[in-house]
Write a protein that holds these residues in place. Structure first.
Motif, PDB file in Angstrom:
ATOM      1  N   LYS A  90       0.835  -1.197   0.000  1.00  0.00           N
ATOM      2  CA  LYS A  90       0.000   0.000   0.000  1.00  0.00           C
ATOM      3  C   LYS A  90       0.877   1.257   0.000  1.00  0.00           C
ATOM      4  N   GLN A  91       1.928   1.212   0.798  1.00  0.00           N
ATOM      5  CA  GLN A  91       2.841   2.360   0.866  1.00  0.00           C
ATOM      6  C   GLN A  91       3.511   2.602  -0.486  1.00  0.00           C
ATOM      7  N   THR A  93       2.340   1.757  -3.443  1.00  0.00           N
ATOM      8  CA  THR A  93       1.326   2.258  -4.373  1.00  0.00           C
ATOM      9  C   THR A  93       1.075   3.744  -4.147  1.00  0.00           C
ATOM     10  N   GLU A  94       0.945   4.140  -2.886  1.00  0.00           N
ATOM     11  CA  GLU A  94       0.690   5.545  -2.591  1.00  0.00           C
ATOM     12  C   GLU A  94       1.859   6.430  -3.012  1.00  0.00           C
ATOM     13  N   MET A  95       3.045   5.868  -2.945  1.00  0.00           N
ATOM     14  CA  MET A  95       4.229   6.653  -3.254  1.00  0.00           C
ATOM     15  C   MET A  95       4.495   6.736  -4.757  1.00  0.00           C
ATOM     16  N   THR A  96       4.203   5.657  -5.496  1.00  0.00           N
ATOM     17  CA  THR A  96       4.605   5.606  -6.903  1.00  0.00           C
ATOM     18  C   THR A  96       3.434   5.726  -7.872  1.00  0.00           C
ATOM     19  N   GLY A  97       2.222   5.451  -7.407  1.00  0.00           N
ATOM     20  CA  GLY A  97       1.072   5.463  -8.300  1.00  0.00           C
ATOM     21  C   GLY A  97       0.849   4.158  -9.035  1.00  0.00           C
ATOM     22  N   SER A  99      -0.329   0.340  -9.332  1.00  0.00           N
ATOM     23  CA  SER A  99      -1.382  -0.294  -8.539  1.00  0.00           C
ATOM     24  C   SER A  99      -0.926  -1.581  -7.862  1.00  0.00           C
ATOM     25  N   ARG A 298       9.367  -0.545   4.554  1.00  0.00           N
ATOM     26  CA  ARG A 298       8.507   0.575   4.957  1.00  0.00           C
ATOM     27  C   ARG A 298       9.283   1.619   5.725  1.00  0.00           C
ATOM     28  N   ASP A 302       9.939   5.502   4.697  1.00  0.00           N
ATOM     29  CA  ASP A 302       9.580   6.565   5.647  1.00  0.00           C
ATOM     30  C   ASP A 302      10.754   7.513   5.872  1.00  0.00           C
TER      31      ASP A 302
END
Ligand SMILES: *Cc1c(COP(=O)(O)O)cnc(C)c1O
Length: 409
Positions: A90-91, A93-97, A99, A298, A302
């Motif tokens: 999830k991290q 995906t949120e960072m790179t776009g 899916s 992760r 971060d």
């Protein structure tokens, strides 16, 4: 018991395979940009494990994640699920776009994963006749050391003696857009490229080259697969080097700094159309996606974000280039770089980069030559101005001949 540098060197040379030619510095401790050898000498690490330690050596937050997770649950295998992996996906995906994520361990494995994805996508989605898929690759590429990958290297030493090699790769001149245009045909599944070639000698392609490749890929329905194992995660002053050309690849390959040097963690990222080619049982790895890897990954991401390391890379990198640019030396052919990733290419008359690296080692700065004539400067991205000035003074000192070079070869 070994105690001195000479003892440890002898041990390694006696019992280990001789597949590296390291500088004779035996490191025992590291913190941030600094490392210490077994004789107690302190050095600045300006190689940063080929960008695996962008976050600095033994970053306390990443170490903590490693310690906490490994004392709780280390390896489940993917036969079962674990409570860390989904959060890591999830991290990312949120960072790179992108899916979806497919986790592996080493960079080479993630590249192999991308090659498999591209081929299966070509057959099942694009409609390329079975076993005809072609992948375009480039001179001076470095994508790892498996037999498939070295088979499409242009470096004779990487290949020599290791064939026969896998077919299906077409080697093109890096930086030549016409070569890509001519090579495009309906069987091309993908273009596999480093946005800047690190091992090749910090080779930056001409402006617009990558975005033209992106549009050729779109036009011919081929996947653009970026190997950002070394260039990604802040090294160039952007999170990913492809951002310099405002493009987005179809497949992104990461490794190295994805764990901040604490653990082998690599991933292949893509959107559903590509990732959906993998069915249960198609591909895997015993350690890939284990809870320690996910927790460490992760924490490493971060740290990059929370400590502003990408921004620091950009700012310090500009300063580094500015100061090196003022250097007037007959030894230098060219200085090129982006972010905290600089190659100083020496003229052939300089007698190779290695003796300069050895001179820098004596001065307390560790770096590594690449491709014989290039000194690569790539410190951890946590470096501050004062530390960078110290390093630049050493480099300038050695290159301007203020400090005598000891002949070693
Ligand atoms: C280091 C590297 C690899 C290979 O990674 P390993 O973890 O050594 O297998 C692949 N591509 C690039 C661009 C690299 O720099």
């Amino acid at each position: 018991m070994p105690t001195t540098t000479a003892d440890y060197v002898e041990l390694e040379d006696r019992y280990g395979a001789h597949n590296y030619h390291p500088l004779d510095v035996v490191i025992t401790k590291g913190e941030g940009v600094w490392v210490w050898d077994v004789d107690g000498k302190k050095y600045m690490d300006c190689l940063a494990a080929y960008s695996a330690v962008n976050q600095g050596h033994c970053h306390p937050r990443i170490v903590q994640a490693l310690v906490d997770q490994s004392s709780k649950m280390a390896l489940t295998s993917r036969a079962f699920r674990n409570d860390q992996l989904g959060l890591f996906y999830k991290q990312l995906t949120e960072m790179t776009g992108f899916s979806r994520t497919l986790p592996m361990n080493t960079g080479a494995e993630a590249v192999e994963t991308a090659i498999k994805a591209a081929r299966k996508w070509a057959y099942t989605v694009k409609g390329v006749p079975y076993n005809q898929a072609e992948i375009l690759v480039f001179s001076q590429n470095f994508h790892g050391r498996t037999t498939t990958i070295v088979g499409f290297s242009s470096d004779q030493q990487y290949r020599s003696g290791f064939g026969p090699f896998a077919p299906g790769f077409t080697l093109l001149e890096y930086g030549d857009i016409e070569a890509v245009r001519e090579a495009m045909n309906p069987n091309v599944a993908a273009v596999l490229i480093e946005p800047i070639q690190g091992e090749g000698g910090i080779i930056i392609p001409p402006d617009g080259y990558l975005s033209e490749i992106a549009s050729l890929c779109k036009e011919h329905r081929a996947l653009l697969m970026m190997d950002e194992i070394q260039s990604g995660l802040g090294r160039t002053g952007k999170m990913f080097a492809y951002e310099y050309e405002n493009i987005r690849p179809d497949v992104l390959i990461l490794g190295k700094a994805l764990s901040g040097g604490l653990y082998p963690v690599s991933v292949m990222l893509a959107d559903d159309e590509v990732m959906d080619v993998f069915q249960p049982g198609d591909h895997g790895s015993t350690y890939g996606g284990n809870p320690v890897a996910a927790a460490v990954g992760r924490a490493a991401l971060d740290v990059l974000v929370d400590e502003g390391l990408v921004e620091n890379s950009l700012a310090q990198g500009e300063y580094l280039m500015e100061r090196l640019g003022a250097l007037d030396s007959d030894l230098i052919q060219e200085i090129r770089g982006r972010g905290l990733w600089v190659g100083i290419e020496l003229r052939p008359e300089a007698g190779g980069a290695r003796r300069f690296c050895e001179a820098l080692q004596r001065e307390g700065l560790l770096c590594k030559e690449t491709h014989e004539h290039v000194i690569r400067i790539a410190p951890p991205l946590v470096i501050n101005r004062e530390e960078l000035d110290w390093a630049i003074d050493k480099v300038i000192g050695v290159l301007s001949g203020e400090r005598e070079l000891q002949a070693t070869t």
